[in-house]
Write an enzyme that holds these catalytic residues in place. Sequence first.
Site, PDB file in Angstrom:
ATOM      1  N   TYR A   1      55.357  49.911  53.844  1.00  0.00           N
ATOM      2  CA  TYR A   1      54.558  48.709  54.078  1.00  0.00           C
ATOM      3  C   TYR A   1      53.648  48.864  55.290  1.00  0.00           C
ATOM      4  CZ  TYR A   1      56.384  46.346  50.128  1.00  0.00           C
ATOM      5  OH  TYR A   1      56.653  46.018  48.829  1.00  0.00           O
TER       6      TYR A   1
ATOM      7  N   HIS B   1      52.926  36.329  45.475  1.00  0.00           N
ATOM      8  CA  HIS B   1      53.810  37.467  45.755  1.00  0.00           C
ATOM      9  C   HIS B   1      53.925  37.765  47.239  1.00  0.00           C
ATOM     10  CE1 HIS B   1      53.376  39.113  41.355  1.00  0.00           C
ATOM     11  NE2 HIS B   1      54.076  38.002  41.450  1.00  0.00           N
TER      12      HIS B   1
ATOM     13  N   ARG C   1      50.663  50.427  53.882  1.00  0.00           N
ATOM     14  CA  ARG C   1      49.891  49.448  53.116  1.00  0.00           C
ATOM     15  C   ARG C   1      49.175  48.459  54.044  1.00  0.00           C
ATOM     16  NH1 ARG C   1      52.683  46.710  48.280  1.00  0.00           N
ATOM     17  NH2 ARG C   1      50.509  46.380  47.688  1.00  0.00           N
TER      18      ARG C   1
HETATM   19  P1  OAD Z   1      48.308  45.968  37.619  1.00  0.00           P
HETATM   20  O1  OAD Z   1      48.086  47.242  38.370  1.00  0.00           O
HETATM   21  O2  OAD Z   1      49.466  45.840  36.721  1.00  0.00           O
HETATM   22  O3  OAD Z   1      47.031  45.676  36.721  1.00  0.00           O
HETATM   23  C1  OAD Z   1      45.744  45.758  37.219  1.00  0.00           C
HETATM   24  C2  OAD Z   1      44.799  45.444  36.064  1.00  0.00           C
HETATM   25  O4  OAD Z   1      43.484  45.432  36.584  1.00  0.00           O
HETATM   26  C3  OAD Z   1      44.826  46.494  34.944  1.00  0.00           C
HETATM   27  O5  OAD Z   1      44.952  45.825  33.710  1.00  0.00           O
HETATM   28  C4  OAD Z   1      43.459  47.183  35.067  1.00  0.00           C
HETATM   29  O6  OAD Z   1      42.898  47.488  33.795  1.00  0.00           O
HETATM   30  C5  OAD Z   1      42.630  46.116  35.719  1.00  0.00           C
HETATM   31  N1  OAD Z   1      41.543  46.641  36.551  1.00  0.00           N
HETATM   32  C6  OAD Z   1      41.476  47.779  37.270  1.00  0.00           C
HETATM   33  N2  OAD Z   1      40.328  47.876  37.935  1.00  0.00           N
HETATM   34  C7  OAD Z   1      39.628  46.741  37.655  1.00  0.00           C
HETATM   35  C8  OAD Z   1      38.361  46.220  38.033  1.00  0.00           C
HETATM   36  N3  OAD Z   1      37.555  46.871  38.882  1.00  0.00           N
HETATM   37  N4  OAD Z   1      37.991  45.027  37.528  1.00  0.00           N
HETATM   38  C9  OAD Z   1      38.786  44.342  36.679  1.00  0.00           C
HETATM   39  N5  OAD Z   1      39.980  44.778  36.286  1.00  0.00           N
HETATM   40  C10 OAD Z   1      40.413  45.954  36.771  1.00  0.00           C
HETATM   41  O7  OAD Z   1      48.293  44.795  38.691  1.00  0.00           O
HETATM   42  P2  OAD Z   1      48.832  43.305  38.600  1.00  0.00           P
HETATM   43  O8  OAD Z   1      48.607  42.716  37.249  1.00  0.00           O
HETATM   44  O9  OAD Z   1      48.281  42.605  39.782  1.00  0.00           O
HETATM   45  O10 OAD Z   1      53.934  42.654  42.290  1.00  0.00           O
HETATM   46  O11 OAD Z   1      50.358  43.524  38.808  1.00  0.00           O
HETATM   47  C11 OAD Z   1      51.172  42.388  38.906  1.00  0.00           C
HETATM   48  C12 OAD Z   1      52.244  42.592  39.918  1.00  0.00           C
HETATM   49  O12 OAD Z   1      52.975  43.761  39.587  1.00  0.00           O
HETATM   50  C13 OAD Z   1      51.752  42.866  41.322  1.00  0.00           C
HETATM   51  O13 OAD Z   1      51.475  41.700  42.023  1.00  0.00           O
HETATM   52  C14 OAD Z   1      52.912  43.593  41.940  1.00  0.00           C
HETATM   53  C15 OAD Z   1      53.369  44.440  40.772  1.00  0.00           C
HETATM   54  O14 OAD Z   1      54.677  44.545  40.652  1.00  0.00           O
HETATM   55  C16 OAD Z   1      54.421  42.655  43.551  1.00  0.00           C
HETATM   56  O15 OAD Z   1      54.043  43.420  44.412  1.00  0.00           O
HETATM   57  C17 OAD Z   1      55.449  41.641  43.784  1.00  0.00           C
END
Ligand code: OAD
Length: 250
Positions: free
Chosen positions: A64, A117, A67
């Site tokens: 962290y 989160h 990060r």
């Molecule tokens: P993910 O990494 O699962 O998904 C990111 C999404 O963004 C993917 O579907 C990509 O296709 C899309 N993507 C990438 N670049 C992009 C761009 N420039 N414009 C638009 N879309 C783009 O991330 P989250 O859905 O945020 O939890 O993941 C959810 C949670 O899972 C996070 O908050 C984290 C993780 O576990 C915690 O840390 C508690």
Amino acid sequence: MGTADRIALDEDTWLLVLTGAGVSAESGVPTFRDSNGLWESHRVEDVASPEGFARDPLLVWRFYGERRKAAAGVEPNEGHRALVRAEKKLGDRFLLATQNVDGLHTRAGSERVVEMHGTLFKTRCSRCDRPPFEDQDTYENAVPGCGKCQRPGSTALLRPHIVWFGEMLDPADLHRIERFAQSAASSGGKLVFLAAGTSGNVFPAAGLVDAARKLGADTWLVNAEPAENTRRFAHFARGPSGTLLPALLD
Ligand code: OAD
């Protein structure tokens, strides 16, 4: 799938936005699911779970700390800024729920933000209920102790204010999102739900689209690729949020 090419922000529009890691990708913050279950070469469960923290708190703090440094060194992008402009237009008819912990929405100027989160830039005690406090420290060499709830022979460790795998979200955050959506419905306004940059894998965030649909919302997804729950949305705009959010909202 709908064919509308803009989200109208009228006098009676209420906009509930959900963002995920993709919205920060163009700022240079890596997303989660592109890395084979590894997060900067660590297994996710080792660095982002209560069990991992119990096993090796220094490893978790080093992770962290990295990060924190990385997030402090990047800048919000045009997608973040488009959401700030939408909020300026809508005021209390705008709410931004984010799964991101990087603080970029707030740094861009968003004010009505629910950090579902948690946030990288707060720390809390792993045992007592002292309120989470602002913290930029990177704790590279030693795990910090609480100092408020110390008992002889037992040290309470400080931990990042992040919702880890296997942990519950703060019910107050979920209530705030629900209250917002219900206010839209009960005031007779037009509720629009917009998810951006999120893979639709992690609940309860991934279920917000269905809750919004039940309240009659129009639903939009902006994502670089189809998400797990794309079918639940009325409109899907595929592409980078840094370009598409300004195009849809301005
Ligand atoms: P993910 O990494 O699962 O998904 C990111 C999404 O963004 C993917 O579907 C990509 O296709 C899309 N993507 C990438 N670049 C992009 C761009 N420039 N414009 C638009 N879309 C783009 O991330 P989250 O859905 O945020 O939890 O993941 C959810 C949670 O899972 C996070 O908050 C984290 C993780 O576990 C915690 O840390 C508690």
